[in-house]
Design a protein around this motif. Structure first.
Motif, PDB file in Angstrom:
ATOM      1  N   LYS A  21      -4.810   9.454  -0.148  1.00  0.00           N
ATOM      2  CA  LYS A  21      -5.469   8.335  -0.823  1.00  0.00           C
ATOM      3  C   LYS A  21      -4.914   6.984  -0.387  1.00  0.00           C
ATOM      4  N   ASP A  22      -3.641   6.935   0.031  1.00  0.00           N
ATOM      5  CA  ASP A  22      -3.019   5.672   0.419  1.00  0.00           C
ATOM      6  C   ASP A  22      -3.608   5.091   1.699  1.00  0.00           C
ATOM      7  N   ASN A  23      -3.848   5.943   2.699  1.00  0.00           N
ATOM      8  CA  ASN A  23      -4.385   5.401   3.956  1.00  0.00           C
ATOM      9  C   ASN A  23      -5.816   5.862   4.238  1.00  0.00           C
ATOM     10  N   GLY A  24      -6.390   6.656   3.344  1.00  0.00           N
ATOM     11  CA  GLY A  24      -7.784   7.064   3.468  1.00  0.00           C
ATOM     12  C   GLY A  24      -8.065   8.047   4.582  1.00  0.00           C
ATOM     13  N   LYS A  25      -7.063   8.834   4.982  1.00  0.00           N
ATOM     14  CA  LYS A  25      -7.264   9.784   6.077  1.00  0.00           C
ATOM     15  C   LYS A  25      -7.168  11.225   5.587  1.00  0.00           C
TER      16      LYS A  25
END
Length: 84
Positions: A21-25
């Motif tokens: 969730k932090d970097n969307g990967k």
């Protein structure tokens, strides 16, 4: 691999897709058994993908009390002491 010698293996039990969730990967988590299983020592030069050995090239598993990776004198002394 320790100093050019395969000493243990971990059994692959599956894969799990997840999302950071932090970097969307998205990423894939490789799941293995928690405890590595000891193998007979086998020398092997490091190479990319060394962990994916063909089954016929993989060293055999050691059974409980197997002394294949010990100097014979050490194994004899441990047996004499009742530790093996």
């Amino acid at each position: 691999m320790v100093r050019g010698v395969i000493r243990c293996r971990q059994v692959l039990v599956g894969f799990e897709e997840d999302f950071d969730k932090d970097n969307g990967k998205k990423y894939c988590r490789i799941k293995v058994k928690a405890r590595p299983g000891p193998t007979a020592p086998a020398t092997c030069k490091a190479f990319q993908g060394w962990r994916y050995l063909d089954p016929e090239r993989a060293p055999p598993d050691l059974s409980h009390g197997d002394t294949a990776d010990m100097p014979p004198e050490m194994a004899a002394e441990l047996k004499r002491l009742g530790l093996l």
